[in-house]
Design an enzyme around this catalytic site. Structure first.
Site, PDB file in Angstrom:
ATOM      1  N   ARG A 165      16.650  -5.820 -56.697  1.00  0.00           N
ATOM      2  CA  ARG A 165      17.730  -6.713 -57.114  1.00  0.00           C
ATOM      3  C   ARG A 165      18.890  -5.953 -57.763  1.00  0.00           C
ATOM      4  NH1 ARG A 165      15.215 -11.690 -56.755  1.00  0.00           N
ATOM      5  NH2 ARG A 165      16.997 -12.719 -57.706  1.00  0.00           N
TER       6      ARG A 165
ATOM      7  N   MET B 127      22.912 -10.712 -59.029  1.00  0.00           N
ATOM      8  CA  MET B 127      22.137  -9.838 -58.163  1.00  0.00           C
ATOM      9  C   MET B 127      21.387  -8.857 -59.038  1.00  0.00           C
ATOM     10  SD  MET B 127      23.892  -8.997 -54.632  1.00  0.00           S
ATOM     11  CE  MET B 127      24.350  -7.305 -54.862  1.00  0.00           C
ATOM     12  N   CYS B 128      20.755  -9.391 -60.078  1.00  0.00           N
ATOM     13  CA  CYS B 128      20.041  -8.569 -61.047  1.00  0.00           C
ATOM     14  C   CYS B 128      18.596  -9.030 -61.116  1.00  0.00           C
ATOM     15  CB  CYS B 128      20.689  -8.688 -62.426  1.00  0.00           C
ATOM     16  SG  CYS B 128      22.451  -8.287 -62.439  1.00  0.00           S
ATOM     17  N   GLY B 129      17.759  -8.196 -61.713  1.00  0.00           N
ATOM     18  CA  GLY B 129      16.371  -8.558 -61.939  1.00  0.00           C
ATOM     19  C   GLY B 129      16.132  -8.738 -63.421  1.00  0.00           C
TER      20      GLY B 129
END
EC number: 2.6.1.16
Length: 606
Positions: free
Chosen positions: A29, A1-3
């Protein structure tokens, strides 16, 4: 759940600028921490930051001198913590002990614990943090030192990942690897600039073509005669990039949350004008679906989308009563939820189109040959690409974590879908509903204007209060739950949404003097039940805020908000004062409503 973002640009050495701009756009994100990195003269230059109560991590990154560093290659990451606390040590990028690799990652390495134990026991490896990503970069370095390859690295990981890495020994190559988590490569028109991002919105405006990295692929981007090319296991056809217009600030509003609440009439108008043409409901996508064969519908959503799905269930049951409908949280959907002997249609609701739990449900549905419809806001997103039929919400990009206009358009889309497949309405009734829909943007705008004036008084009821209840009956129960979610999300006030009938079956014990209770009531056959609840609550000296379209005596309640409408979509209008209440409660507590703690907008982990 990262960018994640990365850039190669040898023409003007502005790779770092592109990466930082991308991170600004990818905060949906996650924003627990952030980091950027480049390589020059055989070493890595990097900076990491962590969000605090004053500013989020991207703010600190943008104000660091490295953010303006001239370089031809750079990577960046914005994190939502899954493994390890939000600390500098756990922020990306991560480095191996030898200092050869700098690596960023989105996803979850499920077997990282076993790999970590192996490295500690066999190599006496010393880890500085708690993340699975640090384990991944250490393992990559170990494998290559043992004459293994990226293939071995890819094959030995379990879970989901989108990985980008810099190699100090190959400073002009941008390495990537993907399984499960989204990764997109883009080029400008002349292929003299390349970017890798988590979602299309992260690209610079001059990126004109892109491809979506396939599952289980790995490779690198490199310079070939002054043009960047992809070297990987799979072959890609580039897709022409449509124009993405994206504001970087919420101006003229103070926050994205406020702007997106106020933008709802425009979002509604965009959706309705696409779906009502010449006073007729227009769903050409349904030409491939024979609804006469559909016996059962499963609606899937998470969080806000789950609430919208519950309201949609009521519409379908009302207008197409011969079809049974279930609503299931995407995280809870299993094969056993599919009826064995009924023709079932799966409808998935997702703002981002990347919700991991929903994608897992989609895979299950496809394995059972179910027809699938996606009701999605982000175009060409993961779920949008893989469902049989996609219906776009046309709500425009949402930047704030708390969903507002996407929820409204999800409910409207389901309302129009139910009308389109109805078996119970004659032409005059359909005309009434389409006219109501055409008028709805104006009605919605009026309620926004009215609710803004109500907010100062509403806030008084929440002085020194840490909890509240929101109650509704029938479809309003799910508006109550959605409003309650908004209050919890962005103001950190404990709020519970219930059916008004459920309060006396347990939660009544939590009522105390002056606790605020919001009652939502339509002027229908259930109104007398809400009046009973009002009397019961006030007898316990709780404070009642009554939101209704029925004219009642002000003395019957502590505060009345009268919504003057006979619209069949009255229940959806009730969300407006609740959204604005949540927003202003956050402001009154000094909380940035756009980026509440511990949350991310795009949920790409299970």
């Amino acid at each position: 759940m990262c960018g994640i973002s990365a850039c190669l640009n040898h023409t003007n050495n502005s790779a770092m600028t592109s990466v930082v701009n991308a991170l600004t756009k990818l905060q949906n994100r996650g924003y627990d921490s952030a980091g950027i990195c480049t390589t020059s003269n055989g070493k890595f230059n990097f900076v990491k930051s962590v969000s605090d109560d004053t500013n989020n991590a991207i703010h600190y990154i943008k104000n660091n001198p490295l953010a303006n560093h001239h370089c031809s290659i750079a990577i960046g990451h914005t994190r939502w913590a899954t493994h390890g606390e939000k600390t500098i040590e756990n922020a990306h990028p991560h480095f191996d002990a030898s200092g050869r690799f700098s690596l960023i990652h989105n996803g979850i390495i499920e077997n990282y614990d076993q790999i970590k134990s192996m490295l500690v026991e066999s190599q006496n490896y010393q880890f500085y943090g708690q993340t699975d990503t640090e384990v991944a970069v250490a393992y990559l370095s170990y494998l290559l030192s043992e004459n293994k390859t990226w293939f071995d690295f890819n094959e030995s990981l379990k879970g989901s990942w989108a990985i980008i890495a810099l190699d100090k020994f190959n400073p002009e190559k941008l390495y990537f690897m993907r399984n499960g988590s989204p990764l997109i490569i883009g080029f400008n028109e002349t292929n003299t600039k390349a970017m890798i991002v988590s979602e299309l919105s992260g690209f610079d405006s001059d990126i004109s073509q892109y491809c979506i990295v396939g599952d289980n692929d790995y490779g690198y981007i490199t310079n070939n005669n002054d043009k960047y090319i992809i070297k990987s296991q799979q072959h890609y056809q580039m897709i022409s990039m449509g124009k993405i217009v994206m504001d970087l600030t919420p101006s003229p509003y103070k926050h994205w949350t406020q702007r997106e609440i106020y933008d709802q009439p425009n979002a509604i108008h965009s959706l309705i004008t696409e779906r009502i043409v010449d006073s007729q409901l227009f769903f050409p996508e349904f030409n491939t679906i024979n609804f006469t064969l559909v016996e059962h519908i499963v609606l899937l959503g998470c969080g806000t989308s789950y609430h919208a799905a519950q309201i949609g269930r009521r519409y379908i049951r009302e207008f197409r009563p011969n079809i049974t409908v279930d609503v299931i949280d995407g995280a809870d959907f299993e094969e056993t939820d599919i009826p064995k002997s009924r023709n079932t249609l799966l409808i998935l609701l997702s703002q981002s189109g990347e919700t991991k739990d929903l994608y897992r449900a989609l895979v299950i549905g496809k394995q059972h040959s179910l027809k699938t419809i996606g009701i999605i806001n982000v175009e060409n997103s993961l779920i949008a690409r893989e469902v049989d039929t996609v219906l776009y919400l046309r709500a425009g990009r949402e930047n704030a974590v708390a969903s507002t206009k996407s929820f409204t358009n999800q409910v409207l889309m389901l309302f129009m879908l139910a009308l389109k497949i109805n078996l119970s309405l004659d032409n005059s009734q359909l005309d009434y509903y389409t006219m109501s829909l055409n008028n709805f943007p104006i009605e919605f705008k009026k309620i926004i204007d009215q609710s803004v004036n109500e907010i100062p008084k509403l806030l008084e009821f929440f002085d020194n209060q840490t909890s509240c209840f929101i109650l509704g009956k029938f479809g309003l129960e799910w508006i109550a739950k959605e409003g309650s979610l908004k209050i919890k999300e962005i103001s950190y006030v404990h709020s519970e949404g219930y059916s008004s009938a459920a309060l006396k079956h347990g939660p009544f014990a939590l009522l105390h003097q002056n606790i605020p209770v919001v009652l939502l009531a339509n002027d229908d056959s259930y109104f007398s039940k809400i009046e009973n609840a009002n009397s019961e609550i006030r007898s316990r000296k709780a404070k009642v805020i009554f939101i209704t379209n029925k004219l009642i005596d002000n003395h019957c309640t502590d505060y009345l908000i009268h919504i003057n409408t006979k619209s069949p979509l009255f229940h959806l209008l009730c969300i407006v004062p609740l959204q604005l209440l949540a927003y202003h409660l956050a402001l009154s507590k000094g909380i940035n409503p756009d980026y509440p703690r511990n949350l991310a907008k795009v949920v790409t982990v299970e």
